[in-house]
Structure formats: C-alpha cells, structure tokens
Write a protein that holds these residues in place. Sequence first.
Motif, PDB file in Angstrom:
ATOM      1  N   GLY A   1       0.796  -1.218   0.000  1.00 21.70           N
ATOM      2  CA  GLY A   1       0.000   0.000   0.000  1.00 21.70           C
ATOM      3  C   GLY A   1       0.830   1.270   0.000  1.00 21.70           C
ATOM      4  N   SER A   2       2.054   1.211   0.532  1.00 18.41           N
ATOM      5  CA  SER A   2       2.900   2.405   0.547  1.00 18.41           C
ATOM      6  C   SER A   2       3.276   2.828  -0.869  1.00 18.41           C
ATOM      7  N   VAL A   3       3.505   1.840  -1.744  1.00 13.71           N
ATOM      8  CA  VAL A   3       3.828   2.151  -3.136  1.00 13.71           C
ATOM      9  C   VAL A   3       2.594   2.666  -3.860  1.00 13.71           C
ATOM     10  N   GLN A   4       1.460   2.024  -3.637  1.00 13.06           N
ATOM     11  CA  GLN A   4       0.240   2.479  -4.291  1.00 13.06           C
ATOM     12  C   GLN A   4      -0.130   3.894  -3.852  1.00 13.06           C
ATOM     13  N   HIS A   5       0.094   4.204  -2.582  1.00 10.22           N
ATOM     14  CA  HIS A   5      -0.210   5.552  -2.082  1.00 10.22           C
ATOM     15  C   HIS A   5       0.594   6.603  -2.834  1.00 10.22           C
ATOM     16  N   LEU A   6       1.851   6.287  -3.149  1.00 14.37           N
ATOM     17  CA  LEU A   6       2.680   7.229  -3.910  1.00 14.37           C
ATOM     18  C   LEU A   6       2.129   7.446  -5.312  1.00 14.37           C
ATOM     19  N   LEU A   7       1.696   6.365  -5.950  1.00 14.50           N
ATOM     20  CA  LEU A   7       1.171   6.472  -7.308  1.00 14.50           C
ATOM     21  C   LEU A   7      -0.157   7.217  -7.355  1.00 14.50           C
ATOM     22  N   LEU A   8      -0.915   7.166  -6.262  1.00 11.97           N
ATOM     23  CA  LEU A   8      -2.238   7.774  -6.256  1.00 11.97           C
ATOM     24  C   LEU A   8      -2.205   9.267  -5.952  1.00 11.97           C
ATOM     25  N   HIS A   9      -1.012   9.856  -5.931  1.00 19.67           N
ATOM     26  CA  HIS A   9      -0.916  11.299  -5.712  1.00 19.67           C
ATOM     27  C   HIS A   9      -1.512  12.084  -6.881  1.00 19.67           C
ATOM     28  N   GLY A  10      -1.593  11.464  -8.042  1.00 23.83           N
ATOM     29  CA  GLY A  10      -2.168  12.154  -9.196  1.00 23.83           C
ATOM     30  C   GLY A  10      -2.698  11.157 -10.201  1.00 23.83           C
ATOM     31  N   ASP A  11      -3.771  11.526 -10.876  1.00 19.66           N
ATOM     32  CA  ASP A  11      -4.361  10.625 -11.867  1.00 19.66           C
ATOM     33  C   ASP A  11      -3.382  10.319 -12.995  1.00 19.66           C
ATOM     34  N   THR A  12      -2.561  11.312 -13.352  1.00 15.56           N
ATOM     35  CA  THR A  12      -1.628  11.117 -14.457  1.00 15.56           C
ATOM     36  C   THR A  12      -0.596  10.052 -14.116  1.00 15.56           C
ATOM     37  N   LEU A  13      -0.074  10.101 -12.888  1.00 12.49           N
ATOM     38  CA  LEU A  13       0.958   9.144 -12.486  1.00 12.49           C
ATOM     39  C   LEU A  13       0.421   7.720 -12.468  1.00 12.49           C
ATOM     40  N   ILE A  14      -0.741   7.520 -11.909  1.00 11.98           N
ATOM     41  CA  ILE A  14      -1.293   6.168 -11.845  1.00 11.98           C
ATOM     42  C   ILE A  14      -1.691   5.679 -13.227  1.00 11.98           C
ATOM     43  N   HIS A  15      -2.124   6.593 -14.107  1.00 12.44           N
ATOM     44  CA  HIS A  15      -2.447   6.200 -15.480  1.00 12.44           C
ATOM     45  C   HIS A  15      -1.188   5.757 -16.220  1.00 12.44           C
ATOM     46  N   ILE A  16      -0.077   6.456 -15.985  1.00 15.32           N
ATOM     47  CA  ILE A  16       1.194   6.061 -16.600  1.00 15.32           C
ATOM     48  C   ILE A  16       1.609   4.680 -16.101  1.00 15.32           C
ATOM     49  N   ALA A  17       1.450   4.442 -14.799  1.00 17.29           N
ATOM     50  CA  ALA A  17       1.819   3.141 -14.229  1.00 17.29           C
ATOM     51  C   ALA A  17       0.975   2.026 -14.838  1.00 17.29           C
ATOM     52  N   ASN A  18      -0.324   2.263 -14.968  1.00 19.99           N
ATOM     53  CA  ASN A  18      -1.201   1.255 -15.575  1.00 19.99           C
ATOM     54  C   ASN A  18      -0.828   1.003 -17.035  1.00 19.99           C
ATOM     55  N   THR A  19      -0.485   2.069 -17.748  1.00 23.34           N
ATOM     56  CA  THR A  19      -0.088   1.929 -19.149  1.00 23.34           C
ATOM     57  C   THR A  19       1.212   1.156 -19.265  1.00 23.34           C
ATOM     58  N   TYR A  20       2.142   1.436 -18.382  1.00 23.60           N
ATOM     59  CA  TYR A  20       3.424   0.718 -18.367  1.00 23.60           C
ATOM     60  C   TYR A  20       3.181  -0.778 -18.141  1.00 23.60           C
ATOM     61  N   TYR A  21       2.323  -1.088 -17.190  1.00 23.89           N
ATOM     62  CA  TYR A  21       2.018  -2.491 -16.894  1.00 23.89           C
ATOM     63  C   TYR A  21       1.381  -3.182 -18.099  1.00 23.89           C
ATOM     64  N   ALA A  22       0.505  -2.462 -18.793  1.00 24.11           N
ATOM     65  CA  ALA A  22      -0.265  -3.068 -19.874  1.00 24.11           C
ATOM     66  C   ALA A  22       0.506  -3.184 -21.178  1.00 24.11           C
ATOM     67  N   THR A  23       1.481  -2.294 -21.423  1.00 18.86           N
ATOM     68  CA  THR A  23       2.046  -2.200 -22.769  1.00 18.86           C
ATOM     69  C   THR A  23       3.541  -2.503 -22.884  1.00 18.86           C
ATOM     70  N   VAL A  24       4.286  -2.507 -21.784  1.00 18.05           N
ATOM     71  CA  VAL A  24       5.749  -2.616 -21.884  1.00 18.05           C
ATOM     72  C   VAL A  24       6.240  -4.055 -21.816  1.00 18.05           C
ATOM     73  N   HIS A  25       5.569  -4.890 -21.070  1.00 19.79           N
ATOM     74  CA  HIS A  25       6.051  -6.235 -20.741  1.00 19.79           C
ATOM     75  C   HIS A  25       6.456  -7.059 -21.965  1.00 19.79           C
ATOM     76  N   PHE A  26       5.520  -7.355 -22.832  1.00 20.54           N
ATOM     77  CA  PHE A  26       5.813  -8.198 -23.990  1.00 20.54           C
ATOM     78  C   PHE A  26       6.656  -7.482 -25.053  1.00 20.54           C
ATOM     79  N   PRO A  27       6.330  -6.243 -25.434  1.00 28.46           N
ATOM     80  CA  PRO A  27       7.149  -5.571 -26.450  1.00 28.46           C
ATOM     81  C   PRO A  27       8.610  -5.408 -26.045  1.00 28.46           C
ATOM     82  N   ALA A  28       8.868  -5.088 -24.796  1.00 30.63           N
ATOM     83  CA  ALA A  28      10.254  -4.906 -24.354  1.00 30.63           C
ATOM     84  C   ALA A  28      11.021  -6.221 -24.432  1.00 30.63           C
TER      85      ALA A  28
END
Length: 272
Positions: free
Chosen positions: A68-95
């Motif tokens: 939860g400490s990491v999630q709390h940091l990401l939830l400081h702004g909608d943009t940051l958490i959206h970037i994190a979700n996008t990273y999770y969804a799009t970077v894994h296989f292509p990288a």
Amino acid sequence: MNGRTEADRTETDAIARPPLVRELLLVAGLFLVYKFGRQLVSGHTGEAFRNADRVWDLERAVHLPGEGSVQHLLLHGDTLIHIANTYYATVHFPATAAFLVWLYLRRPAHYVWARRVLAAVTAAALVVHLTFPLAPPRMLAATGLIDTGRVYGPSVYGSPQTDHLSNQFAAMPSLHFGWALMVAIGLIVATRSRRRWLWLLHPLLTLLVIVGTANHYWLDAIVATAMLGIALAVIQVPRRTATTAGRGTRELAPAAPDASADDEAVLVGAGR
C-alpha cells in the motif's frame, strides 16, 4: 590483425545465429504452451484466495514493506497512476520481444543463452502457477488496495468470471518482473557501454508498477528473482573464442565484442 579479427567475429556470429523461421516457431510455440497451461488453473478461485491470505500473512510476519505504501505514492495524481497502468499493460511483452530481436541480430550467441534462460524461467513459473494458484492483491480485501487498472485505466483484465483470455490467479512468480530483470541482465552482459547499468531501471520501474497497481505482491518478485538466479547459474553465459594468426585461440570474457578499445587490448594481448 584487425581485419582477421573482424572476419572471425562475423564467422562466429553467422554460425551461432539459429535459423529465423525455426526460432519464430519455437518462441511462438513456447508462448502458446504457456498461455494454454495458465488456463488449466483459471478456475481454482477458492484455493487462489486461500493462498493469497497465506502470502499476505507471511509478508507481514517477515516485516516486508506494505504494498500500500507504493500504491499511495502512485495515487498522488491521476496522471501518475495512469502512466503506471499503461506501463504495466504495454511494456512487458514488447520490451522482451525487442530484447530478443536485438540479440538475435547483433549478439546471436547471447540470444540463444537469453532464450534458454527465459524459457526455463517461464516453464518453472508455469509449474508454480499450476500448483500454487494465487489471487493478486487487488482482489484481496485484506490488503486494502484498489484495482488501479479498473478504476483509472487502462486495464488488461476483465472480470475474473468472464475473462477467458488470461489467468488472473497466476500472480506468483511475477513474470513481469522476472522477464524485465532478465532483459536488464542480458543487455548488461551483451554490451560494453559504461551506461549499460541504466538498464536496471527497467526492472526497478517494473517492480514499482506491479506492486503499486496491486497486481503482484513483493513475494511474487522475490520468487521470480530466485528462479532467474537458478536459471542463470545453470545456463552459462556464452564465452567467445577469437582466432589469431598462427597462435591458436584465446577465450574472451562473456561480454559481447563491440568495436571498442577494450576489445582491441584483449586481442592484441592474445597475439603476444
């Protein structure tokens, strides 16, 4: 000597590079086997949640930091958490795919090594997924975490009851982290740039993302690291041999042979 050395390198790379069609079929086949294998445990809901309770309790018992400490940091702004979700969804296989393609084209001996390591880790992960189904922390009420992908988007998962394309109870080990760590290690080993250690930012960012988005526990990444360590210990990094005129061969370090001053020094020393 330089001309002979470059010729030897080209010849060695040509011999080491496996046929492209065979590799494409092999990688595709391994991926399909893995995806099919994950589906075999997709319905073990009760066991997956019981295991999740055990993992959560174990992490608290050994005093791991709360996810939860990491999630709390990401939830400081909608943009940051959206970037994190996008990273999770799009970077894994292509990288990972880009990593393998680059090695195949530029470091074929290292490509074979990396492909074997990734295949071994993925196979071991499949065994764990089959024997230890695990609900991710976003599904476990005791964690107090939210499903950031569902709330903020983008999300790669649907409802567990209707999502037939992925097994959401395969949290341990985290192949997101295991593959990212292998990409970094592979590029560090296969290149000589002084900035190559920056590749470690990829698994570091991946770790923060998978934990902060509540898709994985810390232990998922720890187990993936242990599996990768075992695979790397068993599957040795390729070592090159450079042939010099009339002097036999000399074994070089496992780093890839870029055209650098370090390489020239090693090759000159071999001819003395």
